[in-house]
Design a protein around this motif. Structure first.
Motif, PDB file in Angstrom:
ATOM      1  N   ASN A 170      -8.621   3.372  -3.637  1.00 21.47           N
ATOM      2  CA  ASN A 170      -8.833   2.503  -4.802  1.00 21.47           C
ATOM      3  C   ASN A 170     -10.300   2.568  -5.253  1.00 21.47           C
TER       4      ASN A 170
ATOM      5  N   GLU B 228      -7.496  -3.747  -3.319  1.00 16.95           N
ATOM      6  CA  GLU B 228      -6.161  -3.153  -3.356  1.00 16.95           C
ATOM      7  C   GLU B 228      -5.425  -3.313  -2.015  1.00 16.95           C
ATOM      8  N   CYS B 229      -6.055  -2.836  -0.923  1.00 15.45           N
ATOM      9  CA  CYS B 229      -5.363  -2.848   0.369  1.00 15.45           C
ATOM     10  C   CYS B 229      -5.875  -3.946   1.304  1.00 15.45           C
TER      11      CYS B 229
ATOM     12  N   CYS C 137      -7.297   3.561   1.019  1.00 13.23           N
ATOM     13  CA  CYS C 137      -6.251   3.742   0.001  1.00 13.23           C
ATOM     14  C   CYS C 137      -6.735   4.494  -1.248  1.00 13.23           C
TER      15      CYS C 137
ATOM     16  N   CYS D  11     -12.190   3.377  -1.964  1.00 12.86           N
ATOM     17  CA  CYS D  11     -11.797   2.840  -0.667  1.00 12.86           C
ATOM     18  C   CYS D  11     -11.421   4.000   0.250  1.00 12.86           C
TER      19      CYS D  11
ATOM     20  N   CYS E  77     -11.507  -4.439   0.338  1.00 11.50           N
ATOM     21  CA  CYS E  77     -10.890  -3.708  -0.775  1.00 11.50           C
ATOM     22  C   CYS E  77      -9.907  -4.632  -1.501  1.00 11.50           C
TER      23      CYS E  77
END
Ligand SMILES: [Zn+2]
Length: 165
Positions: free
Chosen positions: A23, A5-6, A21, A18, A3
């Protein structure tokens, strides 16, 4: 794949969010939509470019006719001819590039076409400033959507590069 984002590993590659999170991913469907939007924006930007080109040439023609009747120097008005030509010519790759992006054909051509439309818009802006065509404010104002749309289309077409056949 992880991911963006995380950073956690994505187990379900087909999911569009995701699991950790939330995303959203650029799934296949999203990219197709992005490319479609990029293509439409490029076609709109090209159409605006053509309109400004026609305005430039018409302005030049009207001014030449006026100068011819009263006598005077035509040189300060050559800018209208210049950006008129640039914008009318750049409409062609802009339109073709937009159509080719719409049909997911020839990434490089579509990408370069979007850059050309952006360049013609910048050139028009510079020419109007250089010749100090204060009364061409309406043209300058119309340049803003072309700038925004062409930059967006460059971004969107590049982002959906993998969608091209
Ligand atoms: Zn995540």
């Amino acid at each position: 794949m992880n991911c963006a984002e995380c950073g956690k590993e994505i187990i379900d590659e087909d999911s569009s969010f995701c699991a950790y999170c939330g995303n959203p991913f650029d799934s296949k469907k999203n990219k197709t939509e992005l490319l479609g939007e990029g293509a439409i924006l490029l076609i709109i930007a090209a159409t605006f470019t053509l309109t400004i080109g026609i305005i430039g040439l018409m302005n030049y023609q009207a001014t030449v006719a006026y100068i011819a009747s009263v006598g005077g120097d035509i040189a300060p008005y050559l800018g209208f001819l210049l950006f008129g030509f640039i914008d009318i010519i750049m409409f062609i790759p802009g339109l073709l590039g937009g159509l080719s992006a719409l049909f997911k054909r020839r990434f490089k051509f579509s990408f370069i076409a979007a850059i050309l439309v952006l360049c013609s818009s910048l050139a028009t802006f510079i020419i109007i400033q250089y010749y100090a065509y204060g009364y061409a404010d309406i043209v300058l104002f119309s340049e803003i959507p072309i700038l925004v749309f062409s930059i967006l289309s460059i971004f969107l077409i590049n982002k959906s590069k993998t969608e091209f056949n």
